[in-house]
Design an enzyme around this catalytic site. Structure first.
Site, PDB file in Angstrom:
ATOM      1  N   HIS A   1       0.942  -1.159   0.092  1.00 19.23           N
ATOM      2  CA  HIS A   1      -0.057  -0.054   0.024  1.00 19.23           C
ATOM      3  C   HIS A   1       0.958   1.164  -0.059  1.00 19.23           C
ATOM      4  O   HIS A   1       2.248   1.049  -0.121  1.00 19.23           O
ATOM      5  CB  HIS A   1      -0.987   0.034   1.161  1.00 19.23           C
ATOM      6  CG  HIS A   1      -0.217  -0.314   2.517  1.00 19.23           C
ATOM      7  ND1 HIS A   1       0.603   0.778   3.057  1.00 19.23           N
ATOM      8  CD2 HIS A   1      -0.367  -1.362   3.382  1.00 19.23           C
ATOM      9  CE1 HIS A   1       0.908   0.108   4.161  1.00 19.23           C
ATOM     10  NE2 HIS A   1       0.615  -1.278   4.376  1.00 19.23           N
TER      11      HIS A   1
ATOM     12  N   SER B   1      -2.580  -0.238   6.119  1.00 17.13           N
ATOM     13  CA  SER B   1      -2.146  -1.545   6.692  1.00 17.13           C
ATOM     14  C   SER B   1      -2.417  -2.588   5.653  1.00 17.13           C
ATOM     15  O   SER B   1      -3.636  -2.124   5.312  1.00 17.13           O
ATOM     16  CB  SER B   1      -2.704  -2.049   8.174  1.00 17.13           C
ATOM     17  OG  SER B   1      -2.710  -3.316   8.399  1.00 17.13           O
TER      18      SER B   1
ATOM     19  N   GLN C   1       6.752 -15.614  11.958  1.00 20.72           N
ATOM     20  CA  GLN C   1       6.093 -14.417  12.633  1.00 20.72           C
ATOM     21  C   GLN C   1       4.690 -14.555  12.949  1.00 20.72           C
ATOM     22  O   GLN C   1       4.153 -13.575  13.534  1.00 20.72           O
ATOM     23  CB  GLN C   1       6.657 -13.255  12.194  1.00 20.72           C
ATOM     24  CG  GLN C   1       6.005 -12.546  10.823  1.00 20.72           C
ATOM     25  CD  GLN C   1       6.460 -11.418  10.221  1.00 20.72           C
ATOM     26  OE1 GLN C   1       7.674 -11.457   9.708  1.00 20.72           O
ATOM     27  NE2 GLN C   1       6.048 -10.228  10.419  1.00 20.72           N
TER      28      GLN C   1
ATOM     29  N   HIS D   1       4.167   1.203   2.242  1.00 21.09           N
ATOM     30  CA  HIS D   1       5.173   0.678   1.907  1.00 21.09           C
ATOM     31  C   HIS D   1       5.692   1.543   0.603  1.00 21.09           C
ATOM     32  O   HIS D   1       7.185   1.534   0.419  1.00 21.09           O
ATOM     33  CB  HIS D   1       4.776  -0.750   1.061  1.00 21.09           C
ATOM     34  CG  HIS D   1       4.370  -1.657   2.039  1.00 21.09           C
ATOM     35  ND1 HIS D   1       3.060  -2.160   1.850  1.00 21.09           N
ATOM     36  CD2 HIS D   1       4.900  -2.464   2.812  1.00 21.09           C
ATOM     37  CE1 HIS D   1       2.766  -3.121   2.850  1.00 21.09           C
ATOM     38  NE2 HIS D   1       3.950  -3.188   3.584  1.00 21.09           N
TER      39      HIS D   1
ATOM     40  N   GLY E   1       8.644   1.273   8.481  1.00 22.29           N
ATOM     41  CA  GLY E   1       7.485   2.358   8.991  1.00 22.29           C
ATOM     42  C   GLY E   1       7.473   2.389  10.675  1.00 22.29           C
ATOM     43  O   GLY E   1       7.456   1.486  10.983  1.00 22.29           O
TER      44      GLY E   1
END
Ligand code: PAF
Length: 282
Positions: free
Chosen positions: A34, A185, A61, A37, A147
């Site tokens: 998005h 996000s 993760q 990024h 970010g």
């Protein structure tokens, strides 16, 4: 635009770039790109000779009941977006390439990972630091861009780089928001229209906290109460945490003194969203 899928090719390509005196910038991602990024890619492209973007949905993760299987995978679109933002190379390995069956090593930052998101996602940061350490060894970047939306991730990765003497400079980049304030996000696509509408409460609550602090409030508990009461007006959201912590230690602070991180996580249905503001001055 070059697409590389093997570790061997990526490592030798990077080694050659470095040997030729090129500065390598790196933006690690899990795809589903998005504008947040893309702002990292643009920043890297503006400050380095070559920008590598990794696209890898990192299984280590994700917790057992998390969204690994349904995490959006949009490689073709991501490649095109990365190219238009100035990327030169996409590194998109398979899970087997990154984690062959005999892998046995994890990288774990012991401090900083217990609180905030670490409470409800106890194995998350171990997965992040393991994959980022591996990616740094593979891509060998001079600079890597992260970010500030994932403020805890940024703090944990910076600590790993310092503790392990990794010769990569970590460049933090500001949160990119939708027009109505919702932080961008990859998980926003999971929100139903009603949840999407209510999710703007996160930024509203953080903005109210900032205003309170600007008016002179220094008591963290008072700010937390205000934040929580605003978040509670969103009847579709369930608060995971609202924390006010020292940005260096990520330990709760009673008094707001810069740099303070005000961070929150709220679940809308199955979608857990995080957001934060960093108070850098009174
Ligand atoms: O922030 C992310 O997208 C991921 O945690 C990262 C840094 C790409 C590691 O998988």
């Amino acid at each position: 635009m070059k697409i590389i899928t093997t570790i061997e090719e990526m490592q030798s390509y990077s080694a050659e770039l470095r040997a030729n005196g090129k500065f390598v910038g790196f933006v690690p991602t899990m795809g589903a790109l998005h504008d947040g990024h893309l702002s990292l890619i643009r920043e890297s492209a503006a400050n380095n000779d070559v920008t590598v973007v990794s696209i890898f949905v990192n299984p280590t993760q994700f917790g057992a009941n998390e969204d690994l299987d349904k995490y959006p995978r949009t490689l073709e679109r991501d490649t095109e977006l990365s190219r238009s933002a100035g990327a030169d190379i996409i590194f998109a390995p398979s899970a087997d390439e990154m984690y062959p069956p005999n892998s046995a090593t994890f990288v774990n930052v012991e401090s900083l990972t217990q609180g905030l998101c670490g409470k409800s996602r106890p194995t998350h940061f171990r997965g992040v630091t393991t994959v980022v350490a591996k990616l740094f060894n593979i891509v060998q970047p001079h600079r890597a861009y992260f970010g500030q939306k994932d403020a805890q991730q940024l703090a944990v990765i910076s600590k790993m780089v310092a503790d392990l003497n990794i010769p990569t400079e970590i460049i933090p980049c500001p949160i990119v928001r939708e027009n109505d304030g919702l932080a961008m996000s990859s998980r926003n696509v999971y929100l139903s229209p009603a949840e999407r509408e209510q999710a703007t409460i996160l930024y509203e609550a953080l903005t109210a906290a900032q205003t309170l602090i600007a008016e002179g409030e220094r008591n963290a508990e008072a700010v937390k109460e205000r934040l929580t009461s605003i978040l509670n007006t969103a009847n579709l959201g369930i608060i995971d945490y609202v924390e006010i912590v020292d940005f260096h230690t990520l330990q709760p602070t009673a008094t707001i003194k810069p740099p303070t991180l005000i961070a929150l996580a709220v679940k809308f249905g199955n979608t857990r969203l995080i957001d934060n503001v960093i108070i850098n001055k009174h």
